[in-house]
Design a protein around this motif. Structure first.
Motif, PDB file in Angstrom:
ATOM      1  N   ARG B  22       0.821  -1.143   0.043  1.00  0.00           N
ATOM      2  CA  ARG B  22      -0.024  -0.068   0.054  1.00  0.00           C
ATOM      3  C   ARG B  22       0.767   1.326  -0.029  1.00  0.00           C
ATOM      4  NH1 ARG B  22      -2.547  -4.019   2.839  1.00  0.00           N
ATOM      5  NH2 ARG B  22      -4.517  -4.537   2.398  1.00  0.00           N
ATOM      6  N   SER B  73      -4.448   7.534  -3.112  1.00  0.00           N
ATOM      7  CA  SER B  73      -3.596   6.349  -2.505  1.00  0.00           C
ATOM      8  C   SER B  73      -3.717   4.959  -3.625  1.00  0.00           C
ATOM      9  CB  SER B  73      -4.053   5.860  -1.116  1.00  0.00           C
ATOM     10  OG  SER B  73      -5.633   5.310  -1.186  1.00  0.00           O
ATOM     11  N   GLU B  75      -2.597   0.575  -4.444  1.00  0.00           N
ATOM     12  CA  GLU B  75      -2.221  -0.543  -4.042  1.00  0.00           C
ATOM     13  C   GLU B  75      -1.442  -1.398  -5.204  1.00  0.00           C
ATOM     14  OE1 GLU B  75      -5.721  -1.997  -0.687  1.00  0.00           O
ATOM     15  OE2 GLU B  75      -5.445  -3.019  -2.794  1.00  0.00           O
TER      16      GLU B  75
END
Lengths: 115, 115
Positions: B22, B73, B75
């Motif tokens: 992450r 964000s 991953e």
């Protein structure tokens, strides 16, 4: 096991001396060239960059030289200090497909500063 | 401090397993790139995400996949892990449209060991 140093060119300098780290690049179309410092176990840290239409740029204790004729980039560090010990990478910024800001890294150089 | 945070910092997985890494990007940055750095080598571009879509990919197989969320964000997912996937995985954030070196911020990376 093998250490990082066995795979990387190494430059050993005395504290207080000037260091010159060299890099060859391949793509004349790159917009920017960058020098990164990477300490053990950490991510790359930006040092200085130079736009492709320049041939020299100075920062604090560092100077980057770009020779487009021979596709060569160098990083000069003045009055090298023990804290400068790290692996140094040059990188080109390229546009690849739809990606902006794709970085192409060169082979790193391990700078070892002897006190 | 770059403002880019990655988790976990270290992990060990078994061959054949799957892993998710992450990255939280620097405030205001809308583009996230992922890099793989094998021991003793420079980082290699995996892919980039912009507006929640893949925006360029390097020479990595489809078992490397990613996501970007509305808060920017991201991953990185790797399926069917192989021993050669052992590396430092770096996340870099930037703002689309910028192209100089000091606009790309790296995290400290996630160390993945596959046994």
């Amino acid at each position: 096991g093998e250490s990082v140093g066995l795979h990387l060119p190494t430059l050993s300098v005395q504290e207080g001396d000037n260091s010159i780290i060299n890099c060859a690049y391949s793509n004349s179309a790159s917009d920017y060239f960058i020098w990164y410092k990477q300490e053990s176990g950490k991510g790359p840290q930006f040092i200085i960059d130079i736009r492709s239409n320049m041939d020299k740029r100075q920062g604090q204790r560092v100077t980057v030289l770009l020779n487009k004729t021979v596709k060569h980039l160098s990083l000069q560090i003045a009055a090298t200090q023990p804290g400068d010990s790290a692996v140094y990478f040059c990188a080109e910024i390229r546009r690849y497909g739809g990606a902006t800001n794709k970085l192409i890294f060169g082979t790193g150089t391990l700078l070892a500063v002897q006190p | 401090e770059t403002g880019v945070t990655q988790s976990p910092t270290h992990l060990i997985k078994t061959r054949g397993q799957q892993v998710t890494l992450r990255c939280s990007s620097q405030s205001g940055h809308n583009t996230v790139s992922w890099y793989q750095q094998a021991l003793g080598q420079g980082p290699q571009f995996i892919f980039q995400y912009y507006r929640e879509e893949e925006n360029g990919r390097g020479n990595f197989p489809p078992r490397f996949s990613g996501l970007q969320f509305p808060n920017y964000s991201s991953e990185l997912n790797v399926n069917a892990l192989e021993l050669d996937d052992s590396a430092l995985y770096l996340c870099a954030s930037s703002l689309a449209g910028t192209s100089s070196g000091n606009t790309i911020y790296f995290g400290e990376g996630s160390w993945l060991t596959v046994v």
